[in-house]
Design an enzyme around this catalytic site. Structure first.
Site, PDB file in Angstrom:
ATOM      1  N   HIS A 132     134.446 -88.935 -21.863  1.00 39.58           N
ATOM      2  CA  HIS A 132     133.447 -87.839 -21.653  1.00 39.58           C
ATOM      3  C   HIS A 132     133.178 -87.317 -20.282  1.00 39.58           C
ATOM      4  O   HIS A 132     133.018 -88.420 -19.423  1.00 39.58           O
ATOM      5  CB  HIS A 132     132.220 -88.566 -22.356  1.00 39.58           C
ATOM      6  CG  HIS A 132     131.518 -87.383 -22.673  1.00 39.58           C
ATOM      7  ND1 HIS A 132     130.433 -86.631 -21.821  1.00 39.58           N
ATOM      8  CD2 HIS A 132     131.002 -86.885 -23.957  1.00 39.58           C
ATOM      9  CE1 HIS A 132     129.624 -85.810 -22.610  1.00 39.58           C
ATOM     10  NE2 HIS A 132     130.360 -85.708 -23.947  1.00 39.58           N
ATOM     11  N   HIS A 133     133.231 -86.250 -20.049  1.00 41.39           N
ATOM     12  CA  HIS A 133     132.823 -85.474 -18.748  1.00 41.39           C
ATOM     13  C   HIS A 133     131.844 -85.956 -18.002  1.00 41.39           C
ATOM     14  O   HIS A 133     131.676 -85.783 -16.799  1.00 41.39           O
ATOM     15  CB  HIS A 133     132.797 -83.862 -18.870  1.00 41.39           C
ATOM     16  CG  HIS A 133     133.596 -83.202 -17.800  1.00 41.39           C
ATOM     17  ND1 HIS A 133     133.309 -83.640 -16.356  1.00 41.39           N
ATOM     18  CD2 HIS A 133     134.385 -82.205 -17.764  1.00 41.39           C
ATOM     19  CE1 HIS A 133     134.128 -83.091 -15.510  1.00 41.39           C
ATOM     20  NE2 HIS A 133     134.665 -81.966 -16.405  1.00 41.39           N
ATOM     21  N   SER A 134     130.765 -86.723 -18.902  1.00 42.41           N
ATOM     22  CA  SER A 134     129.383 -87.048 -18.327  1.00 42.41           C
ATOM     23  C   SER A 134     129.739 -88.308 -17.244  1.00 42.41           C
ATOM     24  O   SER A 134     128.989 -88.794 -16.277  1.00 42.41           O
ATOM     25  CB  SER A 134     128.313 -87.339 -19.402  1.00 42.41           C
ATOM     26  OG  SER A 134     128.994 -88.619 -20.114  1.00 42.41           O
ATOM     27  N   ASN A 261     129.057 -86.287 -11.298  1.00 51.42           N
ATOM     28  CA  ASN A 261     129.440 -84.986 -11.585  1.00 51.42           C
ATOM     29  C   ASN A 261     128.723 -83.803 -10.602  1.00 51.42           C
ATOM     30  O   ASN A 261     127.587 -83.739 -10.699  1.00 51.42           O
ATOM     31  CB  ASN A 261     128.899 -84.455 -13.183  1.00 51.42           C
ATOM     32  CG  ASN A 261     129.887 -85.060 -13.920  1.00 51.42           C
ATOM     33  OD1 ASN A 261     131.045 -84.554 -14.143  1.00 51.42           O
ATOM     34  ND2 ASN A 261     129.393 -85.765 -14.895  1.00 51.42           N
TER      35      ASN A 261
END
Length: 415
Positions: A132-134, A261
């Protein structure tokens, strides 16, 4: 349960249902996979990173990364595959495309790796990470990938990535240098203001001209297909040297890459035109990119997104980012990879193909360098782009036309 780090504003935005963005990293291997070796390797490396041993949970009204016990067998998937599959490449593409129909279970750490012992046209087996990009941005994740691999030529040595030569020249006249610095600073401020105004107008008013590559609202939630094509870095370097451009230096040696991020966006306009000289496309693109380099657009877009999140919440920040992407046509990203061949827990790597899904674009293009190759990865909405292989052919043919033009120019210059 121990208290953990709070989820970053960008992480919260990437978890919003309207985005729910994932990173896919496909690693082609030159040998069949030994799952037990991979399990042991991951337990000694990846599981020592706190982000991959934590799950998301609310604590005190905030979403935090809470340390948890990782059951490795729930994160490593080894499917049984029929050895008589007629089209292995298509099987792998369908397998990855199926990810876009499902979400990771938030009751455990948001990552998994799939080990496919299937021979494709470019590899003997394939390992696929879904993260997951988180958990982190591209620079963070490629740093982690490099940390769990070793040079094939030296099993104990970490990979190296390309570094950029800095121009150490300076002007002898201090008066001229002072004037140049002031002018440089004023241009930087002006370019940044213009770029941020353009970004704001793109969110609320400006839209790209409709083309066959443009997606409609809701495209981010559609099923995606993922294809890739590997080309020679020699051809790219030939063009680079001729046009005096820079290769991306995403992670210099010994640099401190912060985990998380920290993503900013740059709006890069490309005008549709037909030139007789293929190199004219490169010249025009270089001019635009050089102009964008002299701007703080990426930093300011990240800062503004963070401010919107803090003031108005993750839903508003996600909606604004989604609208920015929807009003543009293509998302580009590139990450510099190892300059020599590497091994993934003893398995020599043939190629690395990262991509994402969840963005509000019908087409996302990633460029990943590795050894003397460049892999171009496409994430497409098949309702908009039904034949992504043709698009790969077009990109490859475009590179050939450009390199042929460079070679002809070199011959003429010699004469």
């Amino acid at each position: 349960m121990a208290s953990g780090e709070e989820l970053s504003p960008a992480g919260k935005m990437l978890l919003e249902p309207s985005m729910n963005c994932y990173v896919i990293a496909t690693i082609g291997l030159k040998t069949r996979i030994d799952p037990q070796v991979i399990r042991e390797g991951l337990s000694q490396t990846l599981l020592k990173h706190s982000r991959f041993t934590s799950k998301l949970a609310k604590e005190g009204g905030k979403i935090k990364w809470i340390p948890t016990r990782v059951e490795l067998e729930k994160h490593i998937i080894v499917p049984e595959i029929d050895s008589n599959i007629e089209d292995p490449d298509r099987f792998v593409e369908d397998y990855i495309s199926h990810f876009t129909k499902t979400s990771l279970d938030q009751s455990k750490p948001l990552w998994e790796v799939h080990l496919l012992n299937i021979k494709t046209s470019n590899a003997e087996a394939v390992a696929i990470f879904r993260i997951h990009h988180s958990l982190g941005d591209g620079a963070s994740l490629i740093s982690l990938l490099l940390a769990v691999t070793r040079k094939t030529s030296d099993p104990h040595a970490l990979p190296t990535v390309p570094t950029q030569n800095r121009d150490s020249s300076h002007h002898s006249s201090s008066q001229f240098s002072c004037f140049f610095a002031i002018w440089w600073g004023l241009l930087l401020i002006w370019h940044t203001l213009v770029d941020m105004l353009l970004s704001l107008l793109t969110i609320f008013f400006i839209r790209d001209t409709p083309t066959p590559l443009k997606g409609a609202p809701g495209v981010g939630l559609n099923i995606k297909r993922f294809v890739n094509r590997t080309v020679s870095m020699d051809d790219i370097k030939l063009v680079k040297n001729q046009m005096q451009t820079d290769l991306a230096d995403m992670m210099a040696e010994k640099s401190k890459v912060k985990w998380g991020n920290r993503m900013g966006y740059i709006i890069l306009p490309f005008h549709i035109a037909l030139y007789e000289d293929p190199l004219e496309y490169i010249r025009k693109a270089k001019d635009r990119i050089d102009r964008k380099k002299h701007s703080l657009e990426a930093i300011c877009s990240y800062t503004c997104s963070k401010a919107v999140h803090n003031l108005l919440g993750a839903k508003v920040a996600a909606a604004m980012t989604e609208r920015l992407l929807l009003n543009t046509t293509i998302a580009f990203s590139n990450v510099a990879g190892p300059v020599e061949e590497i091994s993934f827990y003893g398995h020599p790597v043939a190629y690395i193909a990262p991509t994402v899904y969840g963005l509000s674009n019908a087409l996302t293009i990633h460029f990943q360098s590795y050894a003397n190759k460049m892999t171009i990865s496409l994430a497409v909405d098949p309702l908009v782009i039904p034949d992504p292989y043709l698009l790969c052919d077009d990109l490859e043919q475009s590179l050939k036309l450009i390199t042929d033009a460079v070679q002809r120019k070199n011959i003429v210059d010699l004469v």
